[in-house]
Write an enzyme that holds these catalytic residues in place. Structure first.
Site, PDB file in Angstrom:
ATOM      1  N   SER A  66       0.799  -1.225   0.000  1.00 22.66           N
ATOM      2  CA  SER A  66       0.000   0.000   0.000  1.00 22.66           C
ATOM      3  C   SER A  66       0.835   1.280   0.000  1.00 22.66           C
ATOM      4  O   SER A  66       1.636   1.502  -0.902  1.00 22.66           O
ATOM      5  CB  SER A  66      -0.943  -0.070   1.197  1.00 22.66           C
ATOM      6  OG  SER A  66      -1.810   0.997   1.242  1.00 22.66           O
ATOM      7  N   ASP A 278      -3.307   6.248  -3.061  1.00 23.50           N
ATOM      8  CA  ASP A 278      -2.162   5.639  -2.384  1.00 23.50           C
ATOM      9  C   ASP A 278      -1.552   4.558  -3.288  1.00 23.50           C
ATOM     10  O   ASP A 278      -1.985   4.367  -4.430  1.00 23.50           O
ATOM     11  CB  ASP A 278      -2.546   5.111  -0.992  1.00 23.50           C
ATOM     12  CG  ASP A 278      -3.314   3.815  -1.050  1.00 23.50           C
ATOM     13  OD1 ASP A 278      -3.940   3.551  -2.090  1.00 23.50           O
ATOM     14  OD2 ASP A 278      -3.279   3.050  -0.072  1.00 23.50           O
ATOM     15  N   ASP A 280      -1.576   1.357  -3.654  1.00 25.33           N
ATOM     16  CA  ASP A 280      -2.342   0.276  -4.291  1.00 25.33           C
ATOM     17  C   ASP A 280      -3.741   0.740  -4.657  1.00 25.33           C
ATOM     18  O   ASP A 280      -4.614  -0.077  -4.980  1.00 25.33           O
ATOM     19  CB  ASP A 280      -2.378  -0.982  -3.404  1.00 25.33           C
ATOM     20  CG  ASP A 280      -3.073  -0.742  -2.065  1.00 25.33           C
ATOM     21  OD1 ASP A 280      -3.144   0.425  -1.633  1.00 25.33           O
ATOM     22  OD2 ASP A 280      -3.544  -1.717  -1.462  1.00 25.33           O
ATOM     23  N   ASP A 282      -6.342   1.996  -3.039  1.00 27.82           N
ATOM     24  CA  ASP A 282      -7.578   1.756  -2.295  1.00 27.82           C
ATOM     25  C   ASP A 282      -7.900   2.928  -1.365  1.00 27.82           C
ATOM     26  O   ASP A 282      -8.787   2.835  -0.524  1.00 27.82           O
ATOM     27  CB  ASP A 282      -7.552   0.415  -1.524  1.00 27.82           C
ATOM     28  CG  ASP A 282      -6.501   0.363  -0.431  1.00 27.82           C
ATOM     29  OD1 ASP A 282      -5.696   1.307  -0.334  1.00 27.82           O
ATOM     30  OD2 ASP A 282      -6.478  -0.634   0.315  1.00 27.82           O
ATOM     31  N   GLU A 372     -12.649   5.959   6.416  1.00 23.89           N
ATOM     32  CA  GLU A 372     -11.656   6.400   7.384  1.00 23.89           C
ATOM     33  C   GLU A 372     -11.215   7.792   6.934  1.00 23.89           C
ATOM     34  O   GLU A 372     -11.227   8.097   5.734  1.00 23.89           O
ATOM     35  CB  GLU A 372     -10.458   5.454   7.400  1.00 23.89           C
ATOM     36  CG  GLU A 372     -10.792   4.101   7.981  1.00 23.89           C
ATOM     37  CD  GLU A 372      -9.535   3.269   8.289  1.00 23.89           C
ATOM     38  OE1 GLU A 372      -9.387   2.852   9.432  1.00 23.89           O
ATOM     39  OE2 GLU A 372      -8.714   3.053   7.386  1.00 23.89           O
ATOM     40  N   ALA A 373     -10.793   8.598   7.909  1.00 22.37           N
ATOM     41  CA  ALA A 373     -10.362   9.950   7.554  1.00 22.37           C
ATOM     42  C   ALA A 373      -9.229   9.900   6.522  1.00 22.37           C
ATOM     43  O   ALA A 373      -9.091  10.788   5.679  1.00 22.37           O
ATOM     44  CB  ALA A 373      -9.900  10.686   8.805  1.00 22.37           C
ATOM     45  N   PRO A 501      -2.928   1.815  20.487  1.00 25.78           N
ATOM     46  CA  PRO A 501      -1.712   1.184  19.973  1.00 25.78           C
ATOM     47  C   PRO A 501      -1.876   0.995  18.467  1.00 25.78           C
ATOM     48  O   PRO A 501      -2.949   0.584  18.012  1.00 25.78           O
ATOM     49  CB  PRO A 501      -1.671  -0.167  20.689  1.00 25.78           C
ATOM     50  CG  PRO A 501      -3.075  -0.436  21.116  1.00 25.78           C
ATOM     51  CD  PRO A 501      -3.783   0.877  21.246  1.00 25.78           C
ATOM     52  N   THR A 504      -0.011  -1.346  12.887  1.00 26.00           N
ATOM     53  CA  THR A 504       0.957  -1.577  11.802  1.00 26.00           C
ATOM     54  C   THR A 504       2.373  -1.132  12.156  1.00 26.00           C
ATOM     55  O   THR A 504       3.303  -1.387  11.410  1.00 26.00           O
ATOM     56  CB  THR A 504       0.547  -0.798  10.529  1.00 26.00           C
ATOM     57  OG1 THR A 504       0.588   0.597  10.834  1.00 26.00           O
ATOM     58  CG2 THR A 504      -0.852  -1.167  10.065  1.00 26.00           C
TER      59      THR A 504
HETATM   60  C1  16G Z   1      -4.217  -0.481   7.997  1.00 23.72           C
HETATM   61  C2  16G Z   1      -5.683  -0.477   7.681  1.00 23.72           C
HETATM   62  C3  16G Z   1      -6.190   0.939   7.586  1.00 23.72           C
HETATM   63  C4  16G Z   1      -5.885   1.686   8.875  1.00 23.72           C
HETATM   64  C5  16G Z   1      -4.416   1.592   9.205  1.00 23.72           C
HETATM   65  C6  16G Z   1      -4.163   2.112  10.591  1.00 23.72           C
HETATM   66  C7  16G Z   1      -6.856  -2.067   6.273  1.00 23.72           C
HETATM   67  C8  16G Z   1      -6.944  -2.693   4.921  1.00 23.72           C
HETATM   68  N1  16G Z   1      -5.925  -1.134   6.411  1.00 23.72           N
HETATM   69  O1  16G Z   1      -3.466   0.073   6.960  1.00 23.72           O
HETATM   70  O2  16G Z   1      -7.563   0.883   7.392  1.00 23.72           O
HETATM   71  O3  16G Z   1      -6.235   3.027   8.770  1.00 23.72           O
HETATM   72  O4  16G Z   1      -4.025   0.228   9.191  1.00 23.72           O
HETATM   73  O5  16G Z   1      -2.826   1.955  10.909  1.00 23.72           O
HETATM   74  O6  16G Z   1      -7.608  -2.384   7.181  1.00 23.72           O
HETATM   75  P1  16G Z   1      -2.306   2.033  12.400  1.00 23.72           P
HETATM   76  O7  16G Z   1      -2.992   0.928  13.180  1.00 23.72           O
HETATM   77  O8  16G Z   1      -0.840   1.876  12.300  1.00 23.72           O
HETATM   78  O9  16G Z   1      -2.692   3.378  12.921  1.00 23.72           O
HETATM   79 MG    MG Z   2      -3.747   1.109   0.327  1.00 22.25          MG
END
Ligand code: 16G
Ligand code: MG
Length: 548
Positions: A66, A278, A280, A282, A372-373, A501, A504
């Site tokens: 992504s 972005d 990919d 989406d 999502e924002a 938390p 990602t």
């Molecule tokens: C991922 C999620 C996205 C979310 C982001 C938050 C999917 C496909 N993607 O990229 O929706 O906004 O995580 O990231 O669900 P964070 O947990 O690091 O704040």
């Molecule tokens: Mg993406």
């Protein structure tokens, strides 16, 4: 052990798992440096075959990271109707990815037993990837996994994530959702878009001219393909098309949203409507720079408000009894929530961060708009809503104005990729509404004024020390944190703050908004200090923001 499982173990020799790394299937699948992902891809080939057997349908696998930098990559599984992989399987994915090479057979057997899969059933998997150079070798590892399982597959090469979601749904719905080809995708969207524009009168403010920042990724390539289907209805200039710049570097939806500034590589005239995808495709955000040179972002919240408003009008004009709702996350700007609830009188639900949570909540409405924002979102129409709308569009006994509104709704349903947030589809939806309303970007932006906000991240020893409830709006651990946040928030006009938390990154995120940017910055800082002190911060204590 069955022959297939023995083959799977043998095959792992070509895709050895490095010692000492733990992989986790997070909200967006596995994501990491591409150089260590080969064994994960092989194992996801095995898992996708099992998932297909379990669902007795074709599933899909997307290889992408992504908005992450180019050296990263990732992999996620897509379920038969284009949904994200069912949550209970995330654990299976994590187990298998972490199994030692020689233990792959028993890891697979555990899944087969837990889900009660008939291993003799056939399996079929659709595969695609984004434009990363690591994509082809990782695809090969995935295909190796599929081959040892005896699975059939179709490798579609480079696609956007939402295109793959669309294809697998078309295939499993036997064409009911559309033609299961990339061309079919463009045709479906373009036909709906052109019909929705057909009777548009002369415009005073809306100009069919737009600049797209393709993040140097797949969205740029696919927009070019779409263009020929749109004829002259929209003049699109695709920038950051990957011909010179690097993927997601100083460009793309994430850069624009986080940095609150235009991407590199664009020449923008005042008022000119611009769009960022972005890596990919989406996610999408819009922006423009006004005549005073001030940058204005139209993010996921603005997009959902625009779409919910328009669909709401069409539903009332059609006379159909359908409830419309909007799903946001705690990151949604407070002004957008207030505008939706108080001015538009639309019910708003708050979901946890992550597409699957929003998607799930949106299913509770006849017409559920979720965003999502950060620009990821779409609209879901329940089966019942879809049937009612289609029936009304063909009901000759209805007044023509009602029938026409229903017909426009059917076209909107075709234009919207209901499987997942889709930058290309969402972009066309926004263009349709702006054109119908005869709005320039500035008119759209004036619907409500965003409250200033600030997002910070704090490094702590163990981010799971922070736990939340109420769709992440309230911290339940560590003790005393929420009370401290409440006290700080109370000091600020229109103050709001929450911590969570990250799913990602190894950090705790802090969000704050308030009446002025300086106050939002200060509130975010003060909350960060509390996180640092109460949740085991590492490194130096966060420093206050510099005075402007
Ligand atoms: C991922 C999620 C996205 C979310 C982001 C938050 C999917 C496909 N993607 O990229 O929706 O906004 O995580 O990231 O669900 P964070 O947990 O690091 O704040
Ligand atoms: Mg993406």
């Amino acid at each position: 052990m069955s022959d297939i499982l023995a083959e799977a173990v043998k095959g792992a020799a070509a895709h050895p798992r490095p010692e000492g790394i733990q992989f986790a299937y997070g909200t967006a699948g596995f994501r990491d440096k591409s150089t260590i992902l080969d064994p994960v891809l092989y194992r996801m080939g095995l898992l996708a075959a099992l998932r297909s057997k379990a669902k007795k349908a074709t599933v899909a696998v997307m290889i992408t990271a992504s908005h992450n930098p180019e050296p990263d990559n990732g992999v996620k599984l897509v379920d038969p109707m284009g949904e994200m992989l069912e949550e209970s399987w995330e654990e299976h994915a994590t187990d298998l990815a972490n199994a030692k090479d020689e233990d792959i057979g028993s890891a697979l057997q555990r899944i087969i037993d837990a889900v009660d899969i008939d291993i003799s059933l056939p399996s079929d998997v659709f595969v695609a990837r984004d434009t990363r150079p690591s994509g082809p070798p990782l695809t090969q590892a995935l295909l190796d996994g599929l081959k040892v399982m005896g699975s059939t597959f179709t490798d579609f090469g480079i696609l956007t994530t939402p295109q793959l979601h669309y294809l697998v749904r078309c295939h499993n719905s036997k064409g009911a959702y559309g033609e299961p080809t990339e061309e079919g995708y463009y045709k479906k969207l373009a036909q709906a878009f052109l019909k929705l524009r057909k009777d548009a009168g002369a415009k005073k403010k809306y100009e069919p001219v737009v600049i797209i920042d393709g993040a140097n990724g797949v969205g740029a390539l696919k927009t070019r393909k779409l263009q020929s289907h749109l004829h002259e209805s929209l003049r699109i200039t695709v920038c950051n098309d990957g011909s010179s710049g690097k993927l997601n570097e100083k460009c793309g939806a994430d850069f624009v949203k986080v940095q609150q500034k235009p991407p590199a590589g664009l020449e923008i005239q005042p008022g000119q409507r611009c769009v960022s995808f972005d890596g990919d495709a989406d996610r999408v955000v819009f922006f423009y720079v006004n005549k005073d040179g001030v940058f204005n972002l139209l993010d996921g919240d603005k997009i959902s408000t625009l779409i919910a408003g328009y669909l709401g009008e069409l539903v009332s004009a059609s006379g159909l009894q359908l409830n419309i709702g909007v799903v946001q996350t705690a990151y949604a700007n407070g002004s957008s929530t207030r505008y939706l609830e108080d001015v538009m009188k639309v019910p708003v639900s708050c979901a946890k961060t992550g597409v699957k949570h929003l998607h799930h909540k949106a299913l509770e409405f006849d017409v559920g708009v979720y965003f999502e924002a950060n620009g990821h979102g779409t609209v879901l129409f329940s089966d019942q809503a879809e049937q009612k709308i289609k029936a009304a569009s063909q009901d000759d006994s209805l007044e023509s104005s009602k029938r026409e509104a229903a017909t426009r709704l059917t076209l909107m349903m075709d234009l919207i990729n209901q499987t997942v947030g889709d930058a290309i589809s969402d972009f066309l939806v926004v263009e349709t509404i702006l054109s119908t309303r005869d709005w320039a970007a500035e008119d759209w932006n004036m619907q409500y004024r965003d409250l200033p906000s600030r997002l910070l991240k704090i490094k702590v020893k163990d981010r799971t020390a922070v736990q939340t409830t109420d769709a992440e709006r309230c911290a339940t651990a560590p003790a005393g944190l929420q009370e401290a946040i409440n006290k700080l928030v109370a000091k600020y006009q229109q103050g709001r703050s929450f911590v969570r938390p990250s799913g990602t990154e190894d950090v705790v995120r802090v969000f704050a908004e308030a009446d002025t940017q300086a106050n939002a910055d200060m509130l975010a800082h003060e909350v960060s200090v509390q996180v640092y002190q109460l949740a085991g911060g590492v490194g130096d204590q966060p420093q206050p923001p510099c005075a402007p």
